[in-house]
Design an enzyme around this catalytic site. Sequence first.
Site, PDB file in Angstrom:
ATOM      1  CE  LYS A  15      -2.213  -1.032   3.877  1.00 23.88           C
ATOM      2  NZ  LYS A  15      -1.652  -2.343   4.281  1.00 23.88           N
ATOM      3  NE  ARG A  88      -4.498  -1.356   9.979  1.00 19.98           N
ATOM      4  CZ  ARG A  88      -3.405  -0.757   9.473  1.00 19.98           C
ATOM      5  NH1 ARG A  88      -3.457   0.491   9.077  1.00 19.98           N
ATOM      6  NH2 ARG A  88      -2.280  -1.425   9.359  1.00 19.98           N
ATOM      7  NE  ARG A 127       7.335  -2.899   5.916  1.00 26.88           N
ATOM      8  CZ  ARG A 127       6.020  -2.707   5.937  1.00 26.88           C
ATOM      9  NH1 ARG A 127       5.350  -2.505   4.822  1.00 26.88           N
ATOM     10  NH2 ARG A 127       5.368  -2.751   7.071  1.00 26.88           N
ATOM     11  NE  ARG A 161       5.863  -0.368  10.242  1.00 25.46           N
ATOM     12  CZ  ARG A 161       4.659  -0.421   9.681  1.00 25.46           C
ATOM     13  NH1 ARG A 161       4.452   0.121   8.487  1.00 25.46           N
ATOM     14  NH2 ARG A 161       3.665  -1.017  10.294  1.00 25.46           N
ATOM     15  NE  ARG A 172       1.983  -4.825  11.339  1.00 24.59           N
ATOM     16  CZ  ARG A 172       3.132  -4.697  10.655  1.00 24.59           C
ATOM     17  NH1 ARG A 172       4.237  -5.305  11.069  1.00 24.59           N
ATOM     18  NH2 ARG A 172       3.163  -3.959   9.579  1.00 24.59           N
TER      19      ARG A 172
HETATM   20  P1  AMP Z   1       0.601   0.632   9.167  1.00 23.09           P
HETATM   21  O1  AMP Z   1       1.751   1.544   9.005  1.00 23.09           O
HETATM   22  O2  AMP Z   1      -0.575   1.022   8.322  1.00 23.09           O
HETATM   23  O3  AMP Z   1       0.968  -0.822   8.994  1.00 23.09           O
HETATM   24  O4  AMP Z   1       0.117   0.785  10.689  1.00 23.09           O
HETATM   25  C1  AMP Z   1       0.969   0.464  11.777  1.00 23.09           C
HETATM   26  C2  AMP Z   1       0.149   0.290  13.048  1.00 23.09           C
HETATM   27  O5  AMP Z   1      -0.519   1.522  13.357  1.00 23.09           O
HETATM   28  C3  AMP Z   1      -0.955  -0.746  12.975  1.00 23.09           C
HETATM   29  O6  AMP Z   1      -0.489  -2.063  13.238  1.00 23.09           O
HETATM   30  C4  AMP Z   1      -1.895  -0.238  14.070  1.00 23.09           C
HETATM   31  O7  AMP Z   1      -1.390  -0.522  15.348  1.00 23.09           O
HETATM   32  C5  AMP Z   1      -1.827   1.261  13.870  1.00 23.09           C
HETATM   33  N1  AMP Z   1      -2.819   1.758  12.872  1.00 23.09           N
HETATM   34  C6  AMP Z   1      -2.557   2.347  11.674  1.00 23.09           C
HETATM   35  N2  AMP Z   1      -3.669   2.690  11.034  1.00 23.09           N
HETATM   36  C7  AMP Z   1      -4.699   2.295  11.846  1.00 23.09           C
HETATM   37  C8  AMP Z   1      -6.119   2.351  11.743  1.00 23.09           C
HETATM   38  N3  AMP Z   1      -6.740   2.878  10.663  1.00 23.09           N
HETATM   39  N4  AMP Z   1      -6.847   1.855  12.778  1.00 23.09           N
HETATM   40  C9  AMP Z   1      -6.263   1.333  13.869  1.00 23.09           C
HETATM   41  N5  AMP Z   1      -4.933   1.229  14.024  1.00 23.09           N
HETATM   42  C10 AMP Z   1      -4.145   1.705  13.027  1.00 23.09           C
END
Ligand code: AMP
Length: 215
Positions: A15, A88, A127, A161, A172
């Site tokens: 994404k 999400r 990554r 990360r 996740r």
């Molecule tokens: P990402 O970078 O999109 O993989 O997000 C990293 C982490 O941030 C996720 O595993 C969640 O803990 C939190 N997070 C990001 N976006 C959301 C969302 N829309 N709703 C809830 N938690 C989120």
Amino acid sequence: MTINIILLGPPGAGKGTQARRLVEERGMVQLSTGDMLRAARSSGTEMGRRVAEVMDRGQLVTDEIVIGLIREKLAEGGKGFIFDGFPRTLAQADALGQLLAETGNSLDAVIEMQVDDEALVRRITGRFTCGNCGEVYHDDTRPTKVPGVCDACGSTDLKRRADDNEDSLKTRLLEYYKKTSPLIGYYYAKGKLAPVDGLAEMDDVAGQIAKALGG
Ligand code: AMP
């Protein structure tokens, strides 16, 4: 023509990589709740402290917090949004629909990036990204040309990360299947869903997305 889209898919589906391309090629605005939350935690705000632990475990932070972040960004104005990692949950999807309507925007397409679990584990555990410009790399499939130096901007601030490890990834993925995958049906029913093969080469995926967006 201005379009607003969602990039939907499990962690590691690509994404962020595709969002960056759309920003470069179409001047769209990337709204990544993951990036916003990481910024909040590194700035040491009260909210940042609260979400850090939840993120490291691989769980979702509360709807209230992420909807608040998106509400703020949409209130700043702008056009042509890419929602990356948001919504999400079904509650977030409903809230996004309302926020878009309130700000005179609408949703054009939901790109569903399909990838199998095995590929996700491989992608995520190798990554790393550039802390300066955000370029995304992978130990095996996309290493930097010079070890430790970003190809794009020359920075040596390459980062992994905290949640890109097998344990957090398990949670996740579970969170994705339990809470996020119902959005596939939700947007299909609204006639917005456009599936793409996320396992294809990066350029090919970009081509499929362009086609879904009408060229
Ligand atoms: P990402 O970078 O999109 O993989 O997000 C990293 C982490 O941030 C996720 O595993 C969640 O803990 C939190 N997070 C990001 N976006 C959301 C969302 N829309 N709703 C809830 N938690 C989120």
